[in-house]
Write an enzyme that holds these catalytic residues in place. Structure first.
Site, PDB file in Angstrom:
ATOM      1  N   TYR A  27      49.859 -42.769  -5.307  1.00 33.60           N
ATOM      2  CA  TYR A  27      50.765 -42.022  -4.430  1.00 33.60           C
ATOM      3  C   TYR A  27      50.691 -40.542  -4.782  1.00 33.60           C
ATOM      4  CZ  TYR A  27      53.336 -46.138  -2.689  1.00 33.60           C
ATOM      5  OH  TYR A  27      53.697 -47.304  -2.074  1.00 33.60           O
ATOM      6  N   TYR A  47      48.435 -51.883  -5.946  1.00 31.42           N
ATOM      7  CA  TYR A  47      48.637 -51.245  -7.258  1.00 31.42           C
ATOM      8  C   TYR A  47      49.576 -52.104  -8.086  1.00 31.42           C
ATOM      9  CZ  TYR A  47      52.966 -49.569  -5.071  1.00 31.42           C
ATOM     10  OH  TYR A  47      54.173 -49.492  -4.424  1.00 31.42           O
ATOM     11  N   ARG A  56      51.158 -55.493  -6.662  1.00 31.58           N
ATOM     12  CA  ARG A  56      51.737 -55.551  -5.324  1.00 31.58           C
ATOM     13  C   ARG A  56      50.609 -55.742  -4.311  1.00 31.58           C
ATOM     14  NH1 ARG A  56      56.010 -53.061  -3.455  1.00 31.58           N
ATOM     15  NH2 ARG A  56      55.669 -54.731  -1.992  1.00 31.58           N
ATOM     16  N   HIS A 105      50.667 -52.398   1.028  1.00 31.35           N
ATOM     17  CA  HIS A 105      51.857 -52.312   1.882  1.00 31.35           C
ATOM     18  C   HIS A 105      52.073 -50.878   2.328  1.00 31.35           C
ATOM     19  CE1 HIS A 105      53.256 -51.442  -2.201  1.00 31.35           C
ATOM     20  NE2 HIS A 105      54.080 -50.589  -1.620  1.00 31.35           N
ATOM     21  N   HIS A 117      55.290 -48.428   3.455  1.00 30.45           N
ATOM     22  CA  HIS A 117      56.747 -48.303   3.540  1.00 30.45           C
ATOM     23  C   HIS A 117      57.129 -47.784   4.925  1.00 30.45           C
ATOM     24  CE1 HIS A 117      57.487 -48.796  -0.833  1.00 30.45           C
ATOM     25  NE2 HIS A 117      56.258 -48.334  -0.933  1.00 30.45           N
TER      26      HIS A 117
HETATM   27 FE   FE2 Z   1      54.880 -48.854  -2.552  1.00 29.28          FE
END
Ligand code: FE2
Lengths: 166, 261
Positions: B97, B136, B148, B151, B153
């Site tokens: 991110y 990640y 995870r 995805h 958000h």
């Molecule tokens: Fe996330």
């Protein structure tokens, strides 16, 4: 119909959720502006790590701010009082939706104004809240004109009043 | 009938939930006692021409598989919600991110910022162009790190704040979904399925574009030309060692005792 389930905002939203312009609804030097500052604190009294984002709503405006080191700062126009279709009167206030990691959905609270004592006394929402907890929903004067303090405590002795919506 | 399968408010995956979930019962309010704005939420927000296209926000194109993510926002009666503000944020193709608090150490993509927004049209439709985010590892309640699934958000704001939704979208067929603790916190499979975007072949685009790359891959003698290579052995020690493990069992034909025919 199956509703789309909520999921947490997670820890990493800061880079995305507060673009320019969204954090205020009025210029800070506008005579109608109110600056609302406060902390978001967890059950230990610590500010929430990775932060939170808050959305403040009234009938005429909405803004979104995030906490930095636990502290948020919103610049809004003071809302007008509202009379609902059923005749219920609401004092000037903002609805607050709070998102932070560890919570799958938003926490919903409200903030009222300390200079509206009479309107607050007859406010239909405040009257649903046990009397002893009502002051928790009213921002504190800071001594500086048009600057108010409003802390949100997720737990603890002075846990904020949260609402559910049907 | 309207069915709701939200996960418990105490996000069971996060060790911080116990200090964040309020302990007093909430005061119930009718949704009329919340605010409805006539126009799009955050009217002061200026949407840029490329806010819905996360593949053109940098000076060049980001690395990753391009995906169109689109759909319709409706209310619980199936009526399209127009002018809903739909916002997304996500990791880049490597699972990193662009946020100062990202501790993954995964590489950033100089051309990918990972945030977009748009309004639904008069039929309640929205459309983003982005790249598929990488999975990640994330920290969970027991201190374990677990992967995870990929995805995106999502934040959706219709006409009033009482329908406020923040959620995460997953990709059909992703094998990580079955071990993703976040989507599996939703108590019912029908709820989980609501969050899994379906591969939409009809609206996918498959084109070639432009001339072949003007990139020398062989020299005049026909030998392969490599870009400069890193030779520092310490490089392996200074990066996040996380990697998804895949098991690949190979069974050879014939018997180890006899040579191939
Ligand atoms: Fe996330």
């Amino acid at each position: 119909m199956i509703l789309t389930p909520a999921q947490t905002c997670g820890p990493l939203f800061g880079f995305a959720m507060t673009p320019p312009d969204i954090t205020r609804t009025v210029a800070e030097d506008d005579p109608a502006a109110v600056v609302l500052e406060g902390m978001v604190l967890d059950g230990r009294g610590d500010h929430v790590d990775y932060g939170a984002f808050l959305e403040l709503w009234s009938r005429e405006q909405a803004c979104r701010v995030r906490t930095l080191e636990g502290r948020f700062r919103a610049v809004v126009r003071k809302p007008e009082p509202v009379t609902l279709p059923g005749g219920n009167r609401l004092a000037p206030h903002l609805s607050i939706f709070l998102f932070t990691r560890g919570l799958a959905g938003p926490l919903v609270t409200k903030v009222y104004f300390p200079d509206e004592e009479q309107a607050n006394r007859s406010d239909a929402i405040l009257r649903q809240v046990p009397e002893a907890r009502r002051p928790l929903l009213i921002a504190q004067p800071t001594g500086v004109e048009r600057h108010l303090r409003y802390d949100i405590r997720l737990q603890g002795e002075r846990e904020s009043v949260f609402f559910s919506i049907d | 009938m309207i069915e709701s399968f939200d996960p418990p408010l105490a996000d069971s995956n996060s060790s911080v939930s116990t200090l964040r979930v309020p302990l007093a019962a909430p005061v119930h309010l009718d949704k009329e006692w919340f605010h409805h704005l006539p126009g799009p939420a955050f009217g002061q927000l200026k949407l840029g021409a490329f806010d819905h296209d996360l593949t053109v926000q940098g000076v060049s194109e980001p690395i990753g598989t391009r995906v169109i993510v689109h759909g319709t926002v409706t209310d619980s009666g199936g009526v399209p919600v127009k002018n809903a503000l739909v916002e997304i944020w996500q990791a880049n193709a490597a699972g990193g991110y662009r946020d100062s608090m990202d501790v993954s150490g995964f590489p950033l993509d100089a051309n990918f910022y990972g945030a977009g927004r748009c309004l639904t049209d008069s039929r309640g439709h929205y459309r983003f162009l982005t790249i598929r985010p990488g999975p990640y590892p994330a920290m969970f309640k027991d201190g374990a790190r677990a992967w995870r699934a990929s995805h995106i958000h999502f934040s959706v704001l219709g006409a009033g704040c009482s329908s406020r939704l923040v959620t995460q979208m997953y990709f059909e067929g992703d094998p990580l979904i079955r071990m993703d603790r976040m989507i599996n916190a939703i108590p019912d499979r029908r709820g989980q399925e609501r969050l899994i975007a379906v591969l939409d072949e009809e609206n996918s685009i498959a084109e070639s574009f432009g001339p072949a790359r003007a990139l020398p891959t062989v020299d005049g003698s026909g030998a392969v030309v490599h870009p400069p290579r890193r030779t520092d052995p310490g490089a392996l020690l200074t990066r996040n060692p996380s990697a998804l493990a895949y098991r690949f069992d190979i069974v050879l034909r014939g018997s180890a005792a006899t040579p191939f025919e």
